[in-house]
Design a protein around this motif. Structure first.
Motif, mmCIF file in Angstrom:
data_model
loop_
_atom_site.group_PDB
_atom_site.id
_atom_site.type_symbol
_atom_site.label_atom_id
_atom_site.label_comp_id
_atom_site.label_asym_id
_atom_site.label_seq_id
_atom_site.Cartn_x
_atom_site.Cartn_y
_atom_site.Cartn_z
ATOM 1 N N GLN A 211 38.873 39.190 -49.227
ATOM 2 C CA GLN A 211 38.312 39.980 -50.318
ATOM 3 C C GLN A 211 37.957 39.166 -51.561
ATOM 4 O OE1 GLN A 211 41.208 42.693 -52.269
ATOM 5 N NE2 GLN A 211 42.698 41.837 -50.845
ATOM 6 N N ASN A 212 38.572 38.003 -51.747
ATOM 7 C CA ASN A 212 38.283 37.211 -52.944
ATOM 8 C C ASN A 212 37.079 36.277 -52.793
ATOM 9 O OD1 ASN A 212 40.291 38.261 -54.632
ATOM 10 N ND2 ASN A 212 41.848 36.927 -53.726
ATOM 11 N N LEU A 213 36.417 36.311 -51.635
ATOM 12 C CA LEU A 213 35.212 35.495 -51.485
ATOM 13 C C LEU A 213 34.065 36.023 -52.340
ATOM 14 C CD1 LEU A 213 35.127 34.724 -47.648
ATOM 15 C CD2 LEU A 213 35.896 33.251 -49.518
ATOM 16 N N CYS A 214 34.101 37.303 -52.658
ATOM 17 C CA CYS A 214 33.086 37.892 -53.541
ATOM 18 C C CYS A 214 33.697 39.094 -54.238
ATOM 19 C CB CYS A 214 31.849 38.312 -52.741
ATOM 20 S SG CYS A 214 30.548 39.061 -53.764
ATOM 21 N N PHE A 215 33.683 39.084 -55.569
ATOM 22 C CA PHE A 215 34.183 40.256 -56.292
ATOM 23 C C PHE A 215 33.340 40.496 -57.544
ATOM 24 C CE2 PHE A 215 36.778 36.651 -57.751
ATOM 25 C CZ PHE A 215 36.622 36.723 -59.127
ATOM 26 N N TYR A 216 33.334 41.754 -57.950
ATOM 27 C CA TYR A 216 32.522 42.232 -59.075
ATOM 28 C C TYR A 216 33.328 43.299 -59.786
ATOM 29 C CZ TYR A 216 29.047 45.677 -60.824
ATOM 30 O OH TYR A 216 28.354 46.605 -61.563
ATOM 31 N N ARG A 217 33.702 43.018 -61.036
ATOM 32 C CA ARG A 217 34.572 43.936 -61.773
ATOM 33 C C ARG A 217 34.052 44.087 -63.198
ATOM 34 N NH1 ARG A 217 39.239 39.934 -59.790
ATOM 35 N NH2 ARG A 217 39.352 40.594 -57.603
ATOM 36 N N MET A 227 31.098 34.549 -56.379
ATOM 37 C CA MET A 227 30.682 34.638 -54.989
ATOM 38 C C MET A 227 30.691 33.253 -54.372
ATOM 39 S SD MET A 227 27.067 35.801 -53.192
ATOM 40 C CE MET A 227 27.055 37.470 -53.824
ATOM 41 N N GLU A 228 31.531 33.082 -53.369
ATOM 42 C CA GLU A 228 31.533 31.838 -52.596
ATOM 43 C C GLU A 228 30.501 32.002 -51.482
ATOM 44 O OE1 GLU A 228 33.091 29.099 -53.123
ATOM 45 O OE2 GLU A 228 34.542 29.661 -54.686
ATOM 46 N N MET A 229 29.241 31.697 -51.802
ATOM 47 C CA MET A 229 28.145 32.060 -50.916
ATOM 48 C C MET A 229 28.282 31.451 -49.521
ATOM 49 S SD MET A 229 24.699 32.341 -53.270
ATOM 50 C CE MET A 229 24.765 30.708 -54.003
ATOM 51 N N GLU A 230 28.616 30.161 -49.450
ATOM 52 C CA GLU A 230 28.717 29.509 -48.144
ATOM 53 C C GLU A 230 29.891 30.059 -47.334
ATOM 54 O OE1 GLU A 230 28.614 25.301 -48.179
ATOM 55 O OE2 GLU A 230 26.768 25.168 -49.327
ATOM 56 N N SER A 231 31.040 30.214 -47.978
ATOM 57 C CA SER A 231 32.219 30.729 -47.268
ATOM 58 C C SER A 231 32.015 32.177 -46.825
ATOM 59 C CB SER A 231 33.459 30.635 -48.164
ATOM 60 O OG SER A 231 33.739 29.289 -48.488
ATOM 61 N N LEU A 232 31.390 32.982 -47.690
ATOM 62 C CA LEU A 232 31.143 34.375 -47.346
ATOM 63 C C LEU A 232 30.151 34.470 -46.188
ATOM 64 C CD1 LEU A 232 31.810 37.294 -48.167
ATOM 65 C CD2 LEU A 232 29.841 37.229 -49.701
ATOM 66 N N GLY A 233 29.123 33.624 -46.227
ATOM 67 C CA GLY A 233 28.148 33.612 -45.140
ATOM 68 C C GLY A 233 28.779 33.242 -43.813
ATOM 69 N N ARG A 234 29.640 32.234 -43.827
ATOM 70 C CA ARG A 234 30.320 31.827 -42.591
ATOM 71 C C ARG A 234 31.221 32.933 -42.073
ATOM 72 N NH1 ARG A 234 30.939 26.801 -45.265
ATOM 73 N NH2 ARG A 234 33.094 27.351 -45.812
ATOM 74 N N ALA A 235 31.936 33.596 -42.977
ATOM 75 C CA ALA A 235 32.822 34.682 -42.563
ATOM 76 C C ALA A 235 32.029 35.824 -41.939
ATOM 77 C CB ALA A 235 33.620 35.188 -43.770
ATOM 78 N N MET A 236 30.867 36.118 -42.508
ATOM 79 C CA MET A 236 30.017 37.177 -41.967
ATOM 80 C C MET A 236 29.559 36.826 -40.553
ATOM 81 S SD MET A 236 26.401 38.661 -43.491
ATOM 82 C CE MET A 236 25.490 37.149 -43.145
ATOM 83 N N ILE A 237 29.084 35.604 -40.369
ATOM 84 C CA ILE A 237 28.611 35.177 -39.047
ATOM 85 C C ILE A 237 29.763 35.169 -38.041
ATOM 86 C CG2 ILE A 237 27.491 33.336 -37.737
ATOM 87 C CD1 ILE A 237 25.709 34.694 -39.836
#
Length: 332
Positions: A211-217, A227-237
Motif C-alpha cells: 500500500q505504501n508504493l503509492c499514496f494520496y492524502r 508514487m514509486e512508479m517502477e516498483s508499482l509497475g512491477r507489482a502490477m505486472i
C-alpha cells in the motif's frame, strides 16, 4: 479469492474529456525540473505520456461523471427512469454527504435509482461493475449506471506548488508520478439483458502489503503524495502474471482467442509488459495514456468508449489500483 461468475451485459459506455490540454514538458518546466538536473522532456520520454486534459476549476467531480453518464445512457438507449441503481466510483467527491451519486441521479433524470458512492483508487469503476453484476444476479436491479469523475489535476497543481517551494532530485523523483495523471469522466450502463457484450467472469485480488508504493492524502495545507512508479509497475505486472493462467482457465479461453485487451494506462513500458504477460499482441491492446495520461478510475470507460470491440469479440479488462488491488474481467 473466488471467481465471480457473471450474467450482466455491458450495454452502454460513455466518456468525457475536458478541453484543456497540458503537455508533459509544460508540467515539468513549471515544476522546475531543470533546476535539479532533470530535462523537461524526461517525463514524456520515460512514460510515453505526451499530454493530458485538465478540467476547468469550475467543473466538479459530479460534472465530469454527469457528462459521461449522459453519453452512456444514450449509447445504451435506455430510459433514465428505468435505471434502478446509480453508483459513483471516483477517488474523490465534491463533499462528504450526500453522495456524489445523488448529483448524477438528479442531473440525468434517473429518479427511480438507488444511489451510493464507492471508492477503491484506480480500480473503483471495475469494482462498480462487480457490484452492478451482483445486484442484477440476485434480482435487486435490472439497469445499473456505474460512473466516475476524476480530477487528479488538483494533485498535479499542488505538487507543482510544493516543488517550487522546496525541490531536490530525490523529492522530484518520488513525486513525479503526480504529473502522469489526467482528468476525465467515465460511465457504463450494465443491464440484465441487452445487445452489448456479456460479462463472463471477474476475479479480484489485493496485496495490501504494497500500500505504501503509492499514496494520496489530503491535509488542511497540502496533498501528501508519493508514487514509486517502477516498483508499482512491477507489482502490477507480477500480480497479473500470477492470476492470468487461472483466469484463462476459468474462462476456457486461450490468449489467441482474445481480440482486445484493455489494461490500466500508466505508461508505455507497463503497457508493453501487460500485453506480453497476457500473451497477446500489443496491437490489440488499445492505448490512451499517450494523449490523456493515467485517467485513474475513468481509464476503462474512456478506453473502451474510444476503442470499441467488434460483435462477438472476446476481450479482457485488466485493472489495477493502489493498494495494490487487481482485477481481471472477461467479456464476449
Amino acid at each position: 479469492m473466488k471467481n465471480q461468475n457473471c450474467t450482466a451485459y455491458l450495454s452502454g459506455a460513455g466518456s468525457y474529456l475536458p478541453k484543456n490540454r497540458v503537455s508533459s514538458e509544460e508540467l515539468m518546466h513549471d515544476a522546475g525540473s531543470e533546476s535539479v538536473g532533470i530535462s523537461p522532456k524526461f517525463l514524456e520520454k520515460s512514460t510515453g505520456i505526451e499530454e493530458r486534459r485538465f478540467a476547468d476549476r469550475s467543473e466538479t467531480y459530479a460534472d465530469l461523471a454527469i457528462h459521461a453518464a449522459r453519453a452512456a445512457i444514450k449509447d445504451a438507449n435506455v430510459d433514465p427512469l428505468d435505471i434502478d441503481t446509480c453508483i459513483f466510483c471516483g477517488i474523490d467527491n465534491d463533499y462528504p454527504e450526500p453522495s456524489t451519486a445523488h448529483e448524477v441521479q438528479r442531473a440525468v433524470g434517473a429518479i427511480n435509482a438507488h444511489c451510493f458512492d464507492m471508492s477503491n483508487a484506480c480500480l473503483g469503476l471495475l469494482n462498480g461493475l462487480s457490484v452492478a453484476d451482483a445486484y442484477i444476479s440476485v434480482g435487486a436491479a435490472e439497469v445499473v449506471l456505474v460512473c466516475t469523475g476524476e480530477r487528479p489535476s488538483d494533485l498535479s497543481i499542488d505538487i507543482t506548488r510544493q516543488l517550487k517551494e522546496s525541490r531536490t532530485k530525490e523529492k522530484f523523483r518520488r513525486k513525479m508520478g503526480a504529473f502522469t495523471v489526467g482528468d476525465a469522466g467515465g460511465a457504463f450502463i450494465v443491464t440484465k439483458s441487452g445487445a452489448g457484450p456479456q460479462c463472463k467472469m471477474m476475479r479480484f485480488f489485493t496485496e495490501s502489503s504494497l500500500q505504501n508504493l503509492c499514496f494520496y492524502r489530503r491535509t488542511p495545507t497540502h496533498i501528501e503524495f508519493e508514487m514509486e512508479m517502477e516498483s508499482l509497475g512491477r507489482a502490477m505486472i507480477d500480480g497479473h502474471q500470477m492470476l492470468i493462467n487461472d483466469t484463462y482457465s476459468a474462462l476456457k479461453w486461450i490468449p489467441n482467442e482474445v481480440s482486445s485487451m484493455y489494461c490500466h494506462q500508466v505508461g508505455a513500458r507497463p503497457h508493453r509488459h501487460m500485453a506480453s504477460m497476457a500473451g497477446v499482441n500489443i496491437n490489440i491492446s488499445p492505448k490512451t495514456y499517450h494523449q490523456y495520461g493515467n485517467l485513474t478510475s475513468a481509464t476503462f470507460a474512456v478506453n473502451y468508449d474510444l476503442n470499441r470491440p467488434a460483435l462477438g469479440d472476446k476481450f479482457l479488462f485488466l485493472g489495477a489500483g493502489s493498494g495494490c488491488s487487481l482485477a481481471q474481467i472477461g467479456f464476449q
